[in-house]
Design a protein around this motif. Structure first.
Motif, PDB file in Angstrom:
ATOM      1  N   ASN A 189       6.975  -7.452  -7.906  1.00 32.70           N
ATOM      2  CA  ASN A 189       5.816  -6.787  -7.314  1.00 32.70           C
ATOM      3  C   ASN A 189       6.005  -5.278  -7.252  1.00 32.70           C
ATOM      4  O   ASN A 189       5.071  -4.509  -7.513  1.00 32.70           O
ATOM      5  CB  ASN A 189       5.565  -7.331  -5.905  1.00 32.70           C
ATOM      6  N   ARG A 190       7.211  -4.861  -6.912  1.00 26.12           N
ATOM      7  CA  ARG A 190       7.498  -3.428  -6.809  1.00 26.12           C
ATOM      8  C   ARG A 190       7.262  -2.733  -8.146  1.00 26.12           C
ATOM      9  O   ARG A 190       6.649  -1.668  -8.208  1.00 26.12           O
ATOM     10  CB  ARG A 190       8.942  -3.241  -6.345  1.00 26.12           C
ATOM     11  N   GLN A 191       7.742  -3.343  -9.225  1.00 31.30           N
ATOM     12  CA  GLN A 191       7.553  -2.756 -10.555  1.00 31.30           C
ATOM     13  C   GLN A 191       6.078  -2.839 -10.981  1.00 31.30           C
ATOM     14  O   GLN A 191       5.565  -1.936 -11.645  1.00 31.30           O
ATOM     15  CB  GLN A 191       8.438  -3.463 -11.586  1.00 31.30           C
ATOM     16  N   MET A 244      15.364   6.149   3.072  1.00 30.03           N
ATOM     17  CA  MET A 244      15.967   5.864   1.775  1.00 30.03           C
ATOM     18  C   MET A 244      15.045   5.031   0.890  1.00 30.03           C
ATOM     19  O   MET A 244      15.132   5.099  -0.335  1.00 30.03           O
ATOM     20  CB  MET A 244      17.303   5.135   1.977  1.00 30.03           C
ATOM     21  N   SER A 245      14.174   4.236   1.503  1.00 29.23           N
ATOM     22  CA  SER A 245      13.236   3.453   0.696  1.00 29.23           C
ATOM     23  C   SER A 245      12.280   4.354  -0.080  1.00 29.23           C
ATOM     24  O   SER A 245      11.827   3.993  -1.174  1.00 29.23           O
ATOM     25  CB  SER A 245      12.450   2.501   1.595  1.00 29.23           C
ATOM     26  N   VAL A 246      11.982   5.537   0.464  1.00 32.94           N
ATOM     27  CA  VAL A 246      11.147   6.495  -0.263  1.00 32.94           C
ATOM     28  C   VAL A 246      11.890   6.991  -1.502  1.00 32.94           C
ATOM     29  O   VAL A 246      11.325   7.071  -2.601  1.00 32.94           O
ATOM     30  CB  VAL A 246      10.758   7.670   0.644  1.00 32.94           C
ATOM     31  N   TYR A 247      13.167   7.328  -1.353  1.00 39.95           N
ATOM     32  CA  TYR A 247      13.970   7.748  -2.504  1.00 39.95           C
ATOM     33  C   TYR A 247      14.095   6.616  -3.523  1.00 39.95           C
ATOM     34  O   TYR A 247      14.065   6.858  -4.731  1.00 39.95           O
ATOM     35  CB  TYR A 247      15.352   8.199  -2.034  1.00 39.95           C
ATOM     36  N   LEU A 266       0.826  -1.202   0.000  1.00 47.30           N
ATOM     37  CA  LEU A 266       0.000   0.000   0.000  1.00 47.30           C
ATOM     38  C   LEU A 266       0.862   1.254   0.000  1.00 47.30           C
ATOM     39  O   LEU A 266       0.586   2.217  -0.726  1.00 47.30           O
ATOM     40  CB  LEU A 266      -0.927  -0.016   1.214  1.00 47.30           C
ATOM     41  N   GLY A 267       1.928   1.248   0.798  1.00 48.79           N
ATOM     42  CA  GLY A 267       2.829   2.388   0.827  1.00 48.79           C
ATOM     43  C   GLY A 267       3.561   2.579  -0.490  1.00 48.79           C
ATOM     44  O   GLY A 267       3.697   3.713  -0.979  1.00 48.79           O
ATOM     45  N   GLU A 268       4.037   1.473  -1.079  1.00 46.04           N
ATOM     46  CA  GLU A 268       4.760   1.575  -2.343  1.00 46.04           C
ATOM     47  C   GLU A 268       3.863   2.076  -3.469  1.00 46.04           C
ATOM     48  O   GLU A 268       4.270   2.936  -4.266  1.00 46.04           O
ATOM     49  CB  GLU A 268       5.364   0.220  -2.699  1.00 46.04           C
ATOM     50  N   ALA A 328       4.260   5.532  -5.515  1.00 48.52           N
ATOM     51  CA  ALA A 328       4.397   5.476  -6.970  1.00 48.52           C
ATOM     52  C   ALA A 328       3.370   6.367  -7.651  1.00 48.52           C
ATOM     53  O   ALA A 328       3.682   7.080  -8.618  1.00 48.52           O
ATOM     54  CB  ALA A 328       4.256   4.034  -7.451  1.00 48.52           C
ATOM     55  N   GLY A 329       2.137   6.373  -7.152  1.00 47.01           N
ATOM     56  CA  GLY A 329       1.112   7.228  -7.730  1.00 47.01           C
ATOM     57  C   GLY A 329       1.428   8.701  -7.567  1.00 47.01           C
ATOM     58  O   GLY A 329       1.192   9.516  -8.482  1.00 47.01           O
TER      59      GLY A 329
END
Length: 367
Positions: free
Chosen positions: A207-209, A308-311, A111-113, A117-118
């Motif tokens: 999944n991330r992509q 850093m995960s946000v970046y 949900l966060g990723e 991304a949006g």
């Protein structure tokens, strides 16, 4: 909070589902023969027993018998508490509880990723930046994700949770078979564990992509994953370079932040520097000052990893958007949405930087 809830539920299931197991301890085989005559049956050391059949207090259920021998020695057969035993049903509940933890945890991460991304995609696909960028891009992205993409995120999280629970079950099997199998079985179990670990890493990357494609175009999970994999394969060299460079830079950033905080903590807590003596009033008041320094560095590393995960998500989203932009547009009748800095990096250019009829890309809000 989720982890605390899981811990409490684990302890509850552990306590209410455990049964006391009692075992026989006898000091002579003749006592067992006499017990057989008395109707308790033949007993041996380590055999399970019912403490209600033995006299004595709750701690020591002991039955004394007199042997039929010349010295009339006393033999004893005791029924002592051995260990707690968990039933198969309770074990199944623990596995179900752990699976729920994995699934919900992965869903929260997804949900966060997808929300990030949006938000980043809203910036990228705005042709006139920052004029066309939504004011509350992240909030709007969160709303779209919750309303329209929760099923896709749940499905992607389910796949990861299944692999994780398989790894846990495999580790449990390894623990149970420890010291009871040969080297070949140990090697096979280790290979399976490595394969599942690698599979989890690959699925997390895919999944991330896929979440990025879902956030941009509103695809379902399978379509988004296929689109993302196809895009990355068509740009495999660029993708490999980007992953290595970005991964190294982010890791160096986390190490630099952790090292800086460690140095400051050492100067603050150290008992051999003026800063430490001024802070604590005396050089002798703080013993083992390295313990809080190390603890602070560990906490700092995890906090830095979160930021850093946000970046990292921003870089991955901009990269996917740029690859899509290059494939869909040509810079002439279809101008690129990327800014001039990114155009210079990729070696492309819009012939007409201002297109009168070019607005923002409408991201689908339903599947």
């Amino acid at each position: 909070m989720l982890f605390i809830y899981w811990i409490l539920l684990f302890l509850f299931l552990r306590t209410v589902s455990s049964e006391n197991r009692f075992s026989i301890i006898t000091n002579t085989s003749i006592a067992s023969e006499i017990l057989n005559i008395t109707g308790l049956g033949m007993v041996t050391n380590g055999m399970q027993c019912d403490p209600t059949l033995f006299p004595g207090d709750t701690l020591s259920h002991t039955l004394f018998v007199t042997e039929n021998s010349s010295n009339d020695s006393i033999a004893s057969v005791s029924c002592f508490f051995d260990k707690f035993v968990t039933s198969n049903f309770a074990l199944g509940l623990q596995v179900y509880n752990l699976f729920g933890l994995f699934w919900i945890g992965n869903f929260i991460v997804a949900l966060g990723e997808c929300t990030l991304a949006g938000g980043f995609a809203s910036y990228y696909w705005a042709f006139n930046k920052p004029k066309d960028v939504p004011t509350f891009a992240l909030i709007e992205s969160f709303g779209r994700t919750v309303l329209f993409h929760s099923g896709s995120l749940a499905f992607g999280s389910l796949i990861i949770a299944i692999v994780q629970i398989a790894r846990v079950i495999l580790a449990y099997i390894q623990h149970k078979l420890k010291g009871k199998t040969g080297k070949i079985v140990k090697v096979l179990l280790c290979l399976l564990q490595c394969c599942f670990w690698l599979l989890e890493k690959v699925l997390r990357y895919v999944n991330r992509q896929a979440y990025i494609e879902i956030a941009i175009y509103g695809y379902d999970f399978c379509t988004g994953a296929c689109k993302a994999i196809g895009l990355l394969i068509r740009n495999v060299i660029t993708t490999a370079v980007k992953d290595r460079v970005v991964g190294l830079l982010l890791f160096m950033g986390k190490i630099a932040i952790t090292a800086a905080i460690g140095v400051l903590a050492y100067l603050g807590f150290g008992s051999y520097v003026d800063g430490g003596s001024k802070l604590w009033g005396s050089r002798k008041e703080l013993n083992y000052f390295l313990i809080p320094v190390i603890a602070l560095m560990v906490i700092t590393y995890f906090i830095a990893s979160s930021f850093m995960s946000v970046y990292h998500m921003a870089v991955d989203t901009i990269f996917i958007c740029a690859m899509e932009d290059l494939e869909r547009n040509n810079g002439f009748d279809k101008p690129y949405f990327m800014n001039k800095e990114l155009q210079n990096i990729l070696g492309v250019k819009n012939k007409a930087q201002d297109h009168p009829d070019h607005g923002t890309v409408e991201m689908q809000e339903n599947k």
